[in-house]
Design a protein around this motif. Structure first.
Motif, PDB file in Angstrom:
ATOM      1  N   THR A  83       0.814  -1.215   0.000  1.00  0.00           N
ATOM      2  CA  THR A  83       0.000   0.000   0.000  1.00  0.00           C
ATOM      3  C   THR A  83       0.847   1.264   0.000  1.00  0.00           C
ATOM      4  O   THR A  83       0.484   2.265  -0.621  1.00  0.00           O
ATOM      5  CB  THR A  83      -0.964  -0.002   1.209  1.00  0.00           C
ATOM      6  N   VAL A  84       1.989   1.221   0.712  1.00  0.00           N
ATOM      7  CA  VAL A  84       2.811   2.424   0.799  1.00  0.00           C
ATOM      8  C   VAL A  84       3.435   2.763  -0.565  1.00  0.00           C
ATOM      9  O   VAL A  84       3.938   3.868  -0.760  1.00  0.00           O
ATOM     10  CB  VAL A  84       3.894   2.276   1.903  1.00  0.00           C
ATOM     11  N   ARG A  85       3.380   1.837  -1.512  1.00  0.00           N
ATOM     12  CA  ARG A  85       3.854   2.150  -2.865  1.00  0.00           C
ATOM     13  C   ARG A  85       2.862   3.045  -3.608  1.00  0.00           C
ATOM     14  O   ARG A  85       3.211   3.704  -4.586  1.00  0.00           O
ATOM     15  CB  ARG A  85       4.085   0.859  -3.667  1.00  0.00           C
ATOM     16  N   MET A  86       1.617   3.094  -3.109  1.00  0.00           N
ATOM     17  CA  MET A  86       0.588   3.927  -3.756  1.00  0.00           C
ATOM     18  C   MET A  86       0.148   5.116  -2.915  1.00  0.00           C
ATOM     19  O   MET A  86      -0.305   6.130  -3.445  1.00  0.00           O
ATOM     20  CB  MET A  86      -0.642   3.066  -4.045  1.00  0.00           C
ATOM     21  N   PHE A  87       0.238   4.981  -1.564  1.00  0.00           N
ATOM     22  CA  PHE A  87      -0.309   6.005  -0.660  1.00  0.00           C
ATOM     23  C   PHE A  87       0.641   6.259   0.506  1.00  0.00           C
ATOM     24  O   PHE A  87       1.467   5.408   0.839  1.00  0.00           O
ATOM     25  CB  PHE A  87      -1.641   5.517  -0.042  1.00  0.00           C
ATOM     26  N   HIS A  88       0.482   7.410   1.151  1.00  0.00           N
ATOM     27  CA  HIS A  88       1.011   7.574   2.500  1.00  0.00           C
ATOM     28  C   HIS A  88       0.136   6.711   3.406  1.00  0.00           C
ATOM     29  O   HIS A  88      -1.088   6.649   3.210  1.00  0.00           O
ATOM     30  CB  HIS A  88       0.954   9.033   2.938  1.00  0.00           C
ATOM     31  N   THR A  89       0.754   6.052   4.384  1.00  0.00           N
ATOM     32  CA  THR A  89      -0.013   5.107   5.195  1.00  0.00           C
ATOM     33  C   THR A  89       0.209   5.318   6.695  1.00  0.00           C
ATOM     34  O   THR A  89       1.193   5.915   7.130  1.00  0.00           O
ATOM     35  CB  THR A  89       0.374   3.647   4.883  1.00  0.00           C
ATOM     36  N   HIS A 115       6.846   8.019  -0.509  1.00  0.00           N
ATOM     37  CA  HIS A 115       5.735   8.106   0.448  1.00  0.00           C
ATOM     38  C   HIS A 115       6.222   8.060   1.893  1.00  0.00           C
ATOM     39  O   HIS A 115       7.374   7.757   2.170  1.00  0.00           O
ATOM     40  CB  HIS A 115       4.749   6.956   0.198  1.00  0.00           C
ATOM     41  N   VAL A 116       5.296   8.373   2.805  1.00  0.00           N
ATOM     42  CA  VAL A 116       5.548   8.259   4.235  1.00  0.00           C
ATOM     43  C   VAL A 116       4.690   7.125   4.772  1.00  0.00           C
ATOM     44  O   VAL A 116       3.489   7.066   4.484  1.00  0.00           O
ATOM     45  CB  VAL A 116       5.190   9.562   4.987  1.00  0.00           C
ATOM     46  N   GLY A 117       5.282   6.231   5.551  1.00  0.00           N
ATOM     47  CA  GLY A 117       4.530   5.148   6.183  1.00  0.00           C
ATOM     48  C   GLY A 117       4.735   5.193   7.688  1.00  0.00           C
ATOM     49  O   GLY A 117       5.825   4.913   8.177  1.00  0.00           O
ATOM     50  N   ALA A 118       3.697   5.577   8.424  1.00  0.00           N
ATOM     51  CA  ALA A 118       3.797   5.606   9.890  1.00  0.00           C
ATOM     52  C   ALA A 118       3.358   4.256  10.431  1.00  0.00           C
ATOM     53  O   ALA A 118       2.246   3.796  10.149  1.00  0.00           O
ATOM     54  CB  ALA A 118       2.927   6.719  10.467  1.00  0.00           C
ATOM     55  N   MET A 119       4.229   3.614  11.192  1.00  0.00           N
ATOM     56  CA  MET A 119       3.954   2.247  11.648  1.00  0.00           C
ATOM     57  C   MET A 119       3.879   2.159  13.174  1.00  0.00           C
ATOM     58  O   MET A 119       4.369   3.025  13.882  1.00  0.00           O
ATOM     59  CB  MET A 119       5.056   1.308  11.153  1.00  0.00           C
ATOM     60  N   SER A 120       3.222   1.090  13.629  1.00  0.00           N
ATOM     61  CA  SER A 120       3.136   0.798  15.069  1.00  0.00           C
ATOM     62  C   SER A 120       2.505   1.950  15.847  1.00  0.00           C
ATOM     63  O   SER A 120       2.961   2.324  16.922  1.00  0.00           O
ATOM     64  CB  SER A 120       4.518   0.473  15.633  1.00  0.00           C
ATOM     65  N   ILE A 121       1.429   2.506  15.273  1.00  0.00           N
ATOM     66  CA  ILE A 121       0.708   3.626  15.886  1.00  0.00           C
ATOM     67  C   ILE A 121      -0.468   3.075  16.693  1.00  0.00           C
ATOM     68  O   ILE A 121      -1.177   2.177  16.229  1.00  0.00           O
ATOM     69  CB  ILE A 121       0.196   4.593  14.800  1.00  0.00           C
ATOM     70  N   GLY A 122      -0.694   3.608  17.861  1.00  0.00           N
ATOM     71  CA  GLY A 122      -1.785   3.168  18.728  1.00  0.00           C
ATOM     72  C   GLY A 122      -1.423   3.531  20.145  1.00  0.00           C
ATOM     73  O   GLY A 122      -0.756   4.542  20.361  1.00  0.00           O
ATOM     74  N   TRP A 123      -1.822   2.698  21.112  1.00  0.00           N
ATOM     75  CA  TRP A 123      -1.417   3.055  22.485  1.00  0.00           C
ATOM     76  C   TRP A 123      -0.294   2.187  23.020  1.00  0.00           C
ATOM     77  O   TRP A 123       0.484   2.654  23.834  1.00  0.00           O
ATOM     78  CB  TRP A 123      -2.631   3.161  23.418  1.00  0.00           C
ATOM     79  N   ASP A 124      -0.145   0.939  22.558  1.00  0.00           N
ATOM     80  CA  ASP A 124       1.071   0.176  22.860  1.00  0.00           C
ATOM     81  C   ASP A 124       1.252  -0.899  21.810  1.00  0.00           C
ATOM     82  O   ASP A 124       0.597  -1.938  21.880  1.00  0.00           O
ATOM     83  CB  ASP A 124       1.037  -0.436  24.254  1.00  0.00           C
ATOM     84  N   PRO A 125       2.154  -0.690  20.856  1.00  0.00           N
ATOM     85  CA  PRO A 125       3.037   0.460  20.701  1.00  0.00           C
ATOM     86  C   PRO A 125       2.270   1.749  20.364  1.00  0.00           C
ATOM     87  O   PRO A 125       1.212   1.695  19.758  1.00  0.00           O
ATOM     88  CB  PRO A 125       3.942   0.056  19.532  1.00  0.00           C
ATOM     89  N   GLY A 126       2.859   2.877  20.752  1.00  0.00           N
ATOM     90  CA  GLY A 126       2.240   4.168  20.498  1.00  0.00           C
ATOM     91  C   GLY A 126       2.410   5.076  21.705  1.00  0.00           C
ATOM     92  O   GLY A 126       3.531   5.384  22.090  1.00  0.00           O
ATOM     93  N   LEU A 127       1.292   5.452  22.330  1.00  0.00           N
ATOM     94  CA  LEU A 127       1.386   6.372  23.471  1.00  0.00           C
ATOM     95  C   LEU A 127       2.253   5.802  24.598  1.00  0.00           C
ATOM     96  O   LEU A 127       2.989   6.535  25.253  1.00  0.00           O
ATOM     97  CB  LEU A 127      -0.011   6.712  24.022  1.00  0.00           C
ATOM     98  N   PHE A 128       2.160   4.485  24.831  1.00  0.00           N
ATOM     99  CA  PHE A 128       2.997   3.887  25.886  1.00  0.00           C
ATOM    100  C   PHE A 128       4.483   3.950  25.510  1.00  0.00           C
ATOM    101  O   PHE A 128       5.344   4.151  26.367  1.00  0.00           O
ATOM    102  CB  PHE A 128       2.573   2.439  26.163  1.00  0.00           C
ATOM    103  N   SER A 129       4.783   3.776  24.219  1.00  0.00           N
ATOM    104  CA  SER A 129       6.169   3.898  23.767  1.00  0.00           C
ATOM    105  C   SER A 129       6.670   5.320  24.011  1.00  0.00           C
ATOM    106  O   SER A 129       7.820   5.528  24.417  1.00  0.00           O
ATOM    107  CB  SER A 129       6.275   3.575  22.274  1.00  0.00           C
ATOM    108  N   LEU A 130       5.791   6.299  23.742  1.00  0.00           N
ATOM    109  CA  LEU A 130       6.158   7.698  23.987  1.00  0.00           C
ATOM    110  C   LEU A 130       6.460   7.915  25.459  1.00  0.00           C
ATOM    111  O   LEU A 130       7.440   8.575  25.820  1.00  0.00           O
ATOM    112  CB  LEU A 130       5.023   8.626  23.537  1.00  0.00           C
ATOM    113  N   ALA A 131       5.610   7.367  26.326  1.00  0.00           N
ATOM    114  CA  ALA A 131       5.869   7.500  27.766  1.00  0.00           C
ATOM    115  C   ALA A 131       7.233   6.900  28.096  1.00  0.00           C
ATOM    116  O   ALA A 131       8.030   7.495  28.822  1.00  0.00           O
ATOM    117  CB  ALA A 131       4.764   6.826  28.578  1.00  0.00           C
TER     118      ALA A 131
END
Lengths: 326, 326
Positions: A83-89, A115-131
């Motif tokens: 998908t990242v070959r066609m879109f930012h994801t 393209h840009v592909g943002a991965m492992s987004i959510g709360w864990d991984p994600g907000l908890f990783s940020l913490a």
């Protein structure tokens, strides 16, 4: 205002959540949902175009960011690179052990096609990783702890359902309050797996099934249950439906430590979520905004929450952010 | 490994804290402390060169990042703009109302001279600002609340000390637990100033002073106390020294809200700090690392916590971050 045009690839709990979350963000609109099922058979929670996954390429000029709502086990590793070959994801890939390889594959495909592909987004991984990264960086002398729950683990529930004689099941991961308290008290304890969480299982057995055997088999499943104090409750199908049909979750990230002068500090971040997938979706939508903006600046490649400055997430302008939030 | 070479401008509680924090970060070293006092009279908590502020220019090639440890009221507005013309800087400017003007002045001076100036770094503004922007972006439908304390407010303590007949004083800001609970319960309450915090004052009066008048005068100080339920305790000088000589602080950022489907979410970030200045210092040091790296990438101008991706803060490499923290 030109809205950010989103696509949703995969329409389960997460895809529905993205639709709900986009509706709360006035700068977003969902252009289309893509499914492997017959589009006519897909009931969306809000009105939107539903198309077949194989037609996704026709939307290259109509969608700014594609949000991937498939599962981490089999869907995402393949879907993300295609998908990242066609879109930012944006995706919520959460198989921790496979993150380095996933990053490399996504990064290569995204860079190759601009393209840009943002991965492992959510709360864990994600907000908890940020913490974990902010806490660890802010206080070099200390220890970081992550606790999950109380919440439903889909993987553990599935593992129980595979046992012979089990009709349905729901598993809750529960943090052990006394362990949390030891961390909060600054004891910096070394905690084993068993000392951090318990596992509570609500099981509907088939008529005449051997309950003693089922309970024993659950408790002996390696990795999933064997290292934990596990409780098994046999309940009726009605009770499961009535009291255990939600998908709540949450958890805690704590860091406890000391300055070189001996003063103690405690940082704690916690989440209590009535719906795990809807909260994850809400974060996916915020990161779609970031991906859109990063792409406008010419950024390409794979990114995680660590690579994205917080300013890209907020609908406010930078000067509004400084005025209202700093 | 080439260490990041720090300078400390101003040597009060914050400057001492920076020295302690740098000692906990193996990639950092403090090259010199600069003071307006007689350098020979300054006792540092760890061995280091102490020089006069007027000699700061001689260190242009010896220091990578200058950490400004002056006060927000009078020191920083002038110091920051002067210093960023010679060095990359980090400061803890915390006068919320003046942040936009401060940003513009720092940004202009930094860009003109090719430096990076990180401003308003600490825990509020700082980590609490990060919680506000991440929480707000992650959940569009909700309300954000900030509570402070229990902790010592230097400004409020000073205000009490200016009253006639007061020898010394210590003021604690205390969050009201029942208000916190209402937020946690998802009530999304509208809270007045009085409903969020109380103020507890410990006052040492001069011999024969009119205690009734002092208490009345404290409670009537506009902005500082008039809008709060304020308690005044008269205590002895010994008791103040024994029980109230620390500078603890902390607080809470919460966001409570719902998805469009009606599911409730609660995010909560809290801090409990035995020493307010030492924790602030520890964050200043982490952002010095970020400033150093941003400058290496060619970035110039003023930045806040909103502009800096978390990856710049951690001593780990990016691939270590993904492996260990994501």
């Amino acid at each position: 205002m030109q809205k950010i045009r989103l696509g949703i690839l995969g329409y389960g709990n997460l895809g529905r959540g993205v639709q709900y979350a986009a509706a709360q963000n006035p700068d977003m609109e969902v252009v289309a949902v893509f499914t492997r099922r017959d589009p006519a058979a897909v009931q969306t929670v809000l009105p939107v175009t539903v198309d077949k996954t194989e037609n996704i390429g026709k939307y290259a000029d109509k969608i700014d960011v594609m949000i991937l709502c498939g599962g981490s086990a089999t869907d995402l590793p393949e879907q993300s690179v295609q998908t990242v070959r066609m879109f930012h994801t944006v995706d919520s890939f959460d198989t921790h052990a496979k993150i380095p390889a996933y990053f490399d594959a996504l990064d290569a495909a995204a860079k190759e096609t601009g393209h840009v592909g943002a991965m492992s987004i959510g709360w864990d991984p994600g907000l908890f990783s940020l913490a974990r990264i902010y806490f660890g960086s802010s206080l070099a002398g200390g220890s970081t702890y992550t606790f999950w729950g109380k919440g439903v683990s889909q993987g553990h529930s599935d593992a129980i359902r595979r046992i012979k004689g089990v009709k349905d099941a729901r598993q809750y991961t529960v943090p052990i309050e006394s362990a949390l308290e030891r961390v909060r008290n600054g004891e910096n304890p070394e905690l084993t797996t068993r000392e951090k969480h318990t596992r509570e299982c609500y099981v509907v057995a088939e008529d005449g099934a051997d309950l003693v055997r089922i309970e024993k088999e659950i408790k002996e499943i390696p990795n999933y249950f064997a290292d934990y104090d596990t409780t098994v409750h046999f309940i009726s199908e009605e009770e499961l439906k009535k009291n255990h049909s939600g998908i709540p979750h949450g958890g805690f990230v704590l860091r406890s430590g000391k300055s070189a002068a001996g003063n103690h500090f405690l940082m704690e971040f916690s989440l209590k979520l009535d719906s795990n997938p809807e909260f994850t979706s809400s974060i996916l939508v915020a990161y779609a905004r970031a991906v859109y903006r990063l792409a406008k600046e010419g950024k390409t490649g794979a990114v995680t929450v660590f690579d994205i400055a917080p300013k890209y997430l907020s609908p406010l302008t930078e000067s509004e952010q400084r005025k209202q939030l700093l």
